[in-house]
Design an enzyme around this catalytic site. Structure first.
Site, short mmCIF file in Angstrom:
data_model
loop_
_atom_site.label_atom_id
_atom_site.label_comp_id
_atom_site.label_asym_id
_atom_site.label_seq_id
_atom_site.Cartn_x
_atom_site.Cartn_y
_atom_site.Cartn_z
N ASP A 1 -82.97 -19.80 61.76
CA ASP A 1 -83.18 -18.81 60.59
C ASP A 1 -82.15 -19.10 59.27
O ASP A 1 -82.64 -19.40 58.39
CB ASP A 1 -83.05 -17.59 61.09
CG ASP A 1 -81.67 -17.07 61.91
OD1 ASP A 1 -81.12 -17.98 62.16
OD2 ASP A 1 -81.76 -15.95 62.25
N ARG B 1 -86.39 -7.08 60.98
CA ARG B 1 -87.13 -8.58 61.17
C ARG B 1 -88.57 -8.39 60.60
O ARG B 1 -89.04 -9.40 60.20
CB ARG B 1 -87.23 -8.76 62.80
CG ARG B 1 -85.63 -9.00 63.19
CD ARG B 1 -86.11 -9.78 64.81
NE ARG B 1 -84.90 -9.57 65.47
CZ ARG B 1 -83.63 -10.21 65.45
NH1 ARG B 1 -83.67 -11.45 64.60
NH2 ARG B 1 -82.69 -10.38 66.45
N ASP C 1 -75.07 -20.23 58.38
CA ASP C 1 -73.82 -19.50 57.98
C ASP C 1 -72.83 -20.09 58.10
O ASP C 1 -72.21 -21.01 57.37
CB ASP C 1 -74.12 -17.99 58.50
CG ASP C 1 -72.82 -17.10 57.91
OD1 ASP C 1 -72.49 -17.40 56.98
OD2 ASP C 1 -73.05 -15.90 58.29
P1 IMP Z 1 -73.59 -18.88 62.05
O1 IMP Z 1 -73.18 -19.52 63.47
O2 IMP Z 1 -72.54 -18.39 61.23
O3 IMP Z 1 -74.16 -20.18 61.32
O4 IMP Z 1 -74.52 -17.96 62.37
C1 IMP Z 1 -75.72 -18.31 62.39
C2 IMP Z 1 -76.58 -17.01 62.90
O5 IMP Z 1 -76.05 -15.62 62.39
C3 IMP Z 1 -78.04 -16.98 62.30
O6 IMP Z 1 -78.95 -17.80 63.16
C4 IMP Z 1 -78.53 -15.54 62.37
O7 IMP Z 1 -78.99 -15.06 63.53
C5 IMP Z 1 -77.25 -14.68 62.04
N1 IMP Z 1 -76.92 -14.45 60.62
C6 IMP Z 1 -75.95 -15.12 59.79
N2 IMP Z 1 -76.13 -14.76 58.60
C7 IMP Z 1 -77.00 -13.55 58.69
C8 IMP Z 1 -77.67 -12.59 57.62
O8 IMP Z 1 -77.32 -12.83 56.52
N3 IMP Z 1 -78.67 -11.85 57.96
C9 IMP Z 1 -78.97 -11.96 59.38
N4 IMP Z 1 -78.60 -12.70 60.25
C10 IMP Z 1 -77.44 -13.54 59.92
MG MG Z 2 -79.47 -12.38 64.42
#
Ligand code: IMP
Ligand code: MG
Length: 179
Positions: free
Chosen positions: A99, A164, A102
């Site tokens: 999705d 969602r 981040d």
């Molecule tokens: P990362 O490991 O920081 O890249 O986190 C990624 C995961 O965090 C994604 O797959 C999402 O499930 C969740 N996530 C990160 N940013 C958001 C946001 O703005 N809204 C909702 N879920 C998020």
């Molecule tokens: Mg999530």
């Protein structure tokens, strides 16, 4: 539910257009192959369902459950894989469908685990890449949108498992997650 949204960032129409374009690109680039598309649940579920219908090739699908967030809006940095893929990954052309990218902590841990299964190729399609202003440990090969660093919900993205089902992507009002 709509009252909790500060603004709509990507409408349903805009999303459909971007997903179609991405599906066409994957169709061109995987011509003659039978890719395995791996959906990272639950956030990517809506994107995945739309994307695979825009890929005009034989393909196989499977699902992974990996958790890094818990119930908060901050990345914990910890990854738990709760469901491994059932399809054989070795020797296959795998596309991981996520999705949001981040911090990319989740994705880099996932790619490490998957690469140990020795796929022929391993690529990543993300619906949204957040512009954090610095280089991430891993990058996506395919992206629908690049967004600013705001907390987003809808089209599969949640806050504490909710929102969602919004058909668009919106910025969640700060007072919802900051008490
Ligand atoms: P990362 O490991 O920081 O890249 O986190 C990624 C995961 O965090 C994604 O797959 C999402 O499930 C969740 N996530 C990160 N940013 C958001 C946001 O703005 N809204 C909702 N879920 C998020
Ligand atoms: Mg999530």
């Amino acid at each position: 539910m709509e009252h909790d949204i500060e603004k709509v960032l990507y409408s349903g129409e805009k999303i459909a257009e971007a997903v179609k374009k991405l599906g066409e690109q994957i169709t061109r680039e995987y011509k003659g192959k039978v890719p395995v598309l791996l959906c990272v649940l639950k956030g990517a579920s809506l994107f995945f369902a739309d994307l695979i219908r825009e890929i005009k090739l034989q393909c196989e699908v499977d699902f992974i459950i990996a958790k890094s967030y818990g119930m908060s809006s901050q990345t914990s940095g910890k990854l738990r894989i709760l469901k491994e893929p059932d399809v054989e990954i070795a020797g296959r052309d795998v596309i991981v469908v996520e999705d949001i990218l981040d911090t990319a902590v989740t994705l880099s841990a996932l790619l490490h685990t998957l690469s140990e299964k020795q796929p022929a190729s391993l690529k990543v399609a993300v619906f949204l890449d957040k512009n954090l202003g610095y280089k991430k440990p891993v990058n996506a090969d395919y992206t629908c949108f690049i967004s600013e660093n705001e907390f987003l919900v809808g089209y599969g993205l949640d806050y504490a498992e909710r929102y969602r089902n919004l058909p668009y992507v919106g910025v969640l009002k700060r007072d919802i997650y900051q008490n």
